[in-house]
Design an enzyme around this catalytic site. Structure first.
Site, PDB file in Angstrom:
ATOM      1  N   LYS A  31       0.841  -1.203   0.000  1.00 32.32           N
ATOM      2  CA  LYS A  31       0.000   0.000   0.000  1.00 32.32           C
ATOM      3  C   LYS A  31       0.874   1.251   0.000  1.00 32.32           C
ATOM      4  O   LYS A  31       1.779   1.399   0.818  1.00 32.32           O
ATOM      5  CB  LYS A  31      -0.891   0.004   1.249  1.00 32.32           C
ATOM      6  CG  LYS A  31      -1.804   1.219   1.326  1.00 32.32           C
ATOM      7  CD  LYS A  31      -2.795   1.091   2.471  1.00 32.32           C
ATOM      8  CE  LYS A  31      -2.323   1.758   3.737  1.00 32.32           C
ATOM      9  NZ  LYS A  31      -2.465   3.209   3.737  1.00 32.32           N
ATOM     10  N   ASP A  58      -3.507   4.189  -1.826  1.00 35.87           N
ATOM     11  CA  ASP A  58      -4.453   4.634  -0.790  1.00 35.87           C
ATOM     12  C   ASP A  58      -4.388   6.152  -0.636  1.00 35.87           C
ATOM     13  O   ASP A  58      -3.821   6.672   0.320  1.00 35.87           O
ATOM     14  CB  ASP A  58      -4.111   3.921   0.528  1.00 35.87           C
ATOM     15  CG  ASP A  58      -5.103   4.229   1.637  1.00 35.87           C
ATOM     16  OD1 ASP A  58      -6.248   4.602   1.334  1.00 35.87           O
ATOM     17  OD2 ASP A  58      -4.716   4.083   2.816  1.00 35.87           O
ATOM     18  N   LEU A  59      -4.995   6.855  -1.618  1.00 37.96           N
ATOM     19  CA  LEU A  59      -5.006   8.321  -1.544  1.00 37.96           C
ATOM     20  C   LEU A  59      -6.394   8.848  -1.159  1.00 37.96           C
ATOM     21  O   LEU A  59      -6.618  10.047  -1.130  1.00 37.96           O
ATOM     22  CB  LEU A  59      -4.523   8.923  -2.871  1.00 37.96           C
ATOM     23  CG  LEU A  59      -3.068   8.570  -3.248  1.00 37.96           C
ATOM     24  CD1 LEU A  59      -2.699   9.185  -4.599  1.00 37.96           C
ATOM     25  CD2 LEU A  59      -2.076   9.023  -2.190  1.00 37.96           C
ATOM     26  N   LYS A  60      -7.303   7.943  -0.896  1.00 34.47           N
ATOM     27  CA  LYS A  60      -8.654   8.282  -0.375  1.00 34.47           C
ATOM     28  C   LYS A  60      -9.271   9.469  -1.105  1.00 34.47           C
ATOM     29  O   LYS A  60      -9.545  10.516  -0.506  1.00 34.47           O
ATOM     30  CB  LYS A  60      -8.596   8.556   1.132  1.00 34.47           C
ATOM     31  CG  LYS A  60      -8.068   7.391   1.949  1.00 34.47           C
ATOM     32  CD  LYS A  60      -8.116   7.668   3.434  1.00 34.47           C
ATOM     33  CE  LYS A  60      -7.594   6.526   4.272  1.00 34.47           C
ATOM     34  NZ  LYS A  60      -6.175   6.207   4.095  1.00 34.47           N
ATOM     35  N   ASP A  63     -13.645  14.249  -3.688  1.00 31.77           N
ATOM     36  CA  ASP A  63     -13.663  15.518  -4.422  1.00 31.77           C
ATOM     37  C   ASP A  63     -14.927  15.532  -5.270  1.00 31.77           C
ATOM     38  O   ASP A  63     -15.763  14.618  -5.161  1.00 31.77           O
ATOM     39  CB  ASP A  63     -12.384  15.590  -5.296  1.00 31.77           C
ATOM     40  CG  ASP A  63     -11.928  17.029  -5.516  1.00 31.77           C
ATOM     41  OD1 ASP A  63     -12.792  17.895  -5.776  1.00 31.77           O
ATOM     42  OD2 ASP A  63     -10.710  17.286  -5.452  1.00 31.77           O
ATOM     43  N   ILE A  64     -15.062  16.508  -6.141  1.00 32.01           N
ATOM     44  CA  ILE A  64     -16.249  16.527  -6.997  1.00 32.01           C
ATOM     45  C   ILE A  64     -16.166  15.339  -7.966  1.00 32.01           C
ATOM     46  O   ILE A  64     -15.064  14.851  -8.278  1.00 32.01           O
ATOM     47  CB  ILE A  64     -16.375  17.866  -7.762  1.00 32.01           C
ATOM     48  CG1 ILE A  64     -15.144  18.120  -8.629  1.00 32.01           C
ATOM     49  CG2 ILE A  64     -16.630  19.019  -6.801  1.00 32.01           C
ATOM     50  CD1 ILE A  64     -15.301  19.295  -9.592  1.00 32.01           C
ATOM     51  N   THR A  67     -13.583  15.258 -10.919  1.00 35.48           N
ATOM     52  CA  THR A  67     -12.177  15.168 -10.507  1.00 35.48           C
ATOM     53  C   THR A  67     -11.843  13.748 -10.046  1.00 35.48           C
ATOM     54  O   THR A  67     -10.777  13.212 -10.370  1.00 35.48           O
ATOM     55  CB  THR A  67     -11.890  16.185  -9.375  1.00 35.48           C
ATOM     56  OG1 THR A  67     -12.185  17.479  -9.880  1.00 35.48           O
ATOM     57  CG2 THR A  67     -10.442  16.131  -8.918  1.00 35.48           C
ATOM     58  N   THR A 113     -10.484   3.801  10.947  1.00 32.06           N
ATOM     59  CA  THR A 113     -10.353   2.901  12.107  1.00 32.06           C
ATOM     60  C   THR A 113      -9.803   3.626  13.340  1.00 32.06           C
ATOM     61  O   THR A 113      -9.772   3.064  14.427  1.00 32.06           O
ATOM     62  CB  THR A 113      -9.467   1.692  11.753  1.00 32.06           C
ATOM     63  OG1 THR A 113      -8.393   2.137  10.920  1.00 32.06           O
ATOM     64  CG2 THR A 113     -10.246   0.645  11.029  1.00 32.06           C
ATOM     65  N   ARG A 163      -3.652  -5.385  14.972  1.00 31.62           N
ATOM     66  CA  ARG A 163      -2.618  -5.306  15.987  1.00 31.62           C
ATOM     67  C   ARG A 163      -2.298  -6.704  16.499  1.00 31.62           C
ATOM     68  O   ARG A 163      -3.187  -7.536  16.650  1.00 31.62           O
ATOM     69  CB  ARG A 163      -3.078  -4.416  17.157  1.00 31.62           C
ATOM     70  CG  ARG A 163      -3.165  -2.925  16.761  1.00 31.62           C
ATOM     71  CD  ARG A 163      -1.781  -2.374  16.413  1.00 31.62           C
ATOM     72  NE  ARG A 163      -1.768  -1.010  15.931  1.00 31.62           N
ATOM     73  CZ  ARG A 163      -1.714  -0.657  14.629  1.00 31.62           C
ATOM     74  NH1 ARG A 163      -1.721  -1.581  13.687  1.00 31.62           N
ATOM     75  NH2 ARG A 163      -1.660   0.602  14.286  1.00 31.62           N
ATOM     76  N   ARG A 192       2.527  -0.114  10.995  1.00 26.17           N
ATOM     77  CA  ARG A 192       3.502   0.012  12.088  1.00 26.17           C
ATOM     78  C   ARG A 192       3.906  -1.277  12.799  1.00 26.17           C
ATOM     79  O   ARG A 192       5.083  -1.402  13.165  1.00 26.17           O
ATOM     80  CB  ARG A 192       3.001   1.084  13.075  1.00 26.17           C
ATOM     81  CG  ARG A 192       3.119   2.472  12.486  1.00 26.17           C
ATOM     82  CD  ARG A 192       2.300   3.484  13.238  1.00 26.17           C
ATOM     83  NE  ARG A 192       0.876   3.233  13.065  1.00 26.17           N
ATOM     84  CZ  ARG A 192      -0.088   3.969  13.626  1.00 26.17           C
ATOM     85  NH1 ARG A 192       0.234   4.984  14.395  1.00 26.17           N
ATOM     86  NH2 ARG A 192      -1.358   3.688  13.404  1.00 26.17           N
TER      87      ARG A 192
HETATM   88  O1  C5P Z   1       0.321   1.472  11.032  1.00 30.96           O
HETATM   89  P1  C5P Z   1      -1.050   0.882  10.854  1.00 30.96           P
HETATM   90  O2  C5P Z   1      -1.048  -0.631  10.905  1.00 30.96           O
HETATM   91  O3  C5P Z   1      -2.068   1.509  11.778  1.00 30.96           O
HETATM   92  O4  C5P Z   1      -1.422   1.263   9.358  1.00 30.96           O
HETATM   93  C1  C5P Z   1      -2.708   1.227   8.858  1.00 30.96           C
HETATM   94  C2  C5P Z   1      -2.704   1.841   7.492  1.00 30.96           C
HETATM   95  O5  C5P Z   1      -4.012   1.795   6.965  1.00 30.96           O
HETATM   96  C3  C5P Z   1      -2.280   3.317   7.472  1.00 30.96           C
HETATM   97  O6  C5P Z   1      -1.528   3.515   6.279  1.00 30.96           O
HETATM   98  C4  C5P Z   1      -3.582   4.078   7.383  1.00 30.96           C
HETATM   99  O7  C5P Z   1      -3.442   5.270   6.637  1.00 30.96           O
HETATM  100  C5  C5P Z   1      -4.472   3.100   6.629  1.00 30.96           C
HETATM  101  N1  C5P Z   1      -5.905   3.202   6.867  1.00 30.96           N
HETATM  102  C6  C5P Z   1      -6.498   3.124   8.126  1.00 30.96           C
HETATM  103  N2  C5P Z   1      -7.854   3.232   8.261  1.00 30.96           N
HETATM  104  C7  C5P Z   1      -8.635   3.402   7.187  1.00 30.96           C
HETATM  105  C8  C5P Z   1      -8.058   3.467   5.916  1.00 30.96           C
HETATM  106  C9  C5P Z   1      -6.683   3.347   5.787  1.00 30.96           C
HETATM  107  O8  C5P Z   1      -5.793   2.941   9.103  1.00 30.96           O
HETATM  108  N3  C5P Z   1      -9.946   3.444   7.325  1.00 30.96           N
END
Ligand code: C5P
Length: 213
Positions: A31, A58-60, A63-64, A67, A113, A163, A192
């Protein structure tokens, strides 16, 4: 395809390349979010594809409609496997994104999340995106089975908030890798716990083994 997506939330190309090479036995999709895309954009997509892997961009987009539609077309030209739009962009925006021909998979963010919400709200947004022709959603592990039950098995559910043990970071709606897979996640997104580990390769391997259910 392997179920873990590694979030390459790092600042530099070399570090990202090292991570891709080291974790490649355990991961098929990487990602790229704004952190890395703003640094290395097209080169990073090329590097991942040259290593025989797929890119989740993953640039989410939010926008209109016009675009967002053109943004999806640009992502298609990059050759990415999947990308995200934000469900709060609404029906017209979601339909515009979905209307692009030969496009990557589109997954819509329901509720981040890191935010606390009710499962009903996530489900409401999942149903809306499905009716607009979107391929699936990003949700927390806590809503997977509800979404699969209501939107069907074919509708993708991709879950961050993974986690390995209890932590005190910004993610609020979390679960372990094996729980998310058992609940029916198509992919889990992990950043992470791998990136900040003393031995990222060992952790990636461990997660891979834990998700072979
Ligand atoms: O470091 P971590 O395991 O929390 O990474 C989760 C990744 O998922 C991050 O890159 C975060 O931007 C992305 N993400 C998220 N929740 C969302 C969409 C994407 O945590 N709803």
């Amino acid at each position: 395809m392997k179920k873990t997506i590694l979030a390459l939330d790092v600042y530099d190309f070399q570090k990202a390349e090292r991570l891709v090479k080291e974790t490649s036995p355990y991961i098929d999709v990487y990602k790229i979010g704004p952190i890395l895309f703003l640094q290395a954009g097209k080169e990073i997509v090329k590097m991942i594809k040259d290593n025989g892997k797929e890119v989740f961009l993953d640039l989410k987009f939010h926008d209109i409609p016009a675009t967002v539609k053109r943004s999806v077309e640009s992502a298609r030209e990059l050759g990415v496997f999947s990308l995200t739009v934000h469900s709060i962009g609404g029906e017209e925006m979601l339909k515009a994104a979905a209307s692009v021909e030969n496009r990557p998979k589109i997954w819509a963010v329901t509720v981040l999340t890191s935010q606390i919400t009710m499962p009903e709200e996530v489900l409401r947004r999942a149903k809306l995106t499905k009716t607009c022709g979107i391929d699936g959603v990003i949700s927390s592990p806590l809503e997977i089975s509800l979404i699969k039950k209501e939107c069907g098995k074919e509708f993708n559910v991709v879950t961050p908030g993974i986690r390995l043990a209890k932590t005190n970071d910004d993610q609020k709606r979390v679960a372990t890798p094996e729980t998310a897979i058992k609940e029916g996640a198509d992919f889990i997104v992990i950043g992470r716990p791998i990136l900040e580990a003393e031995n990222p390769i060992e952790v990636a391997k461990n997660i891979y083994e834990r998700t072979l259910l």
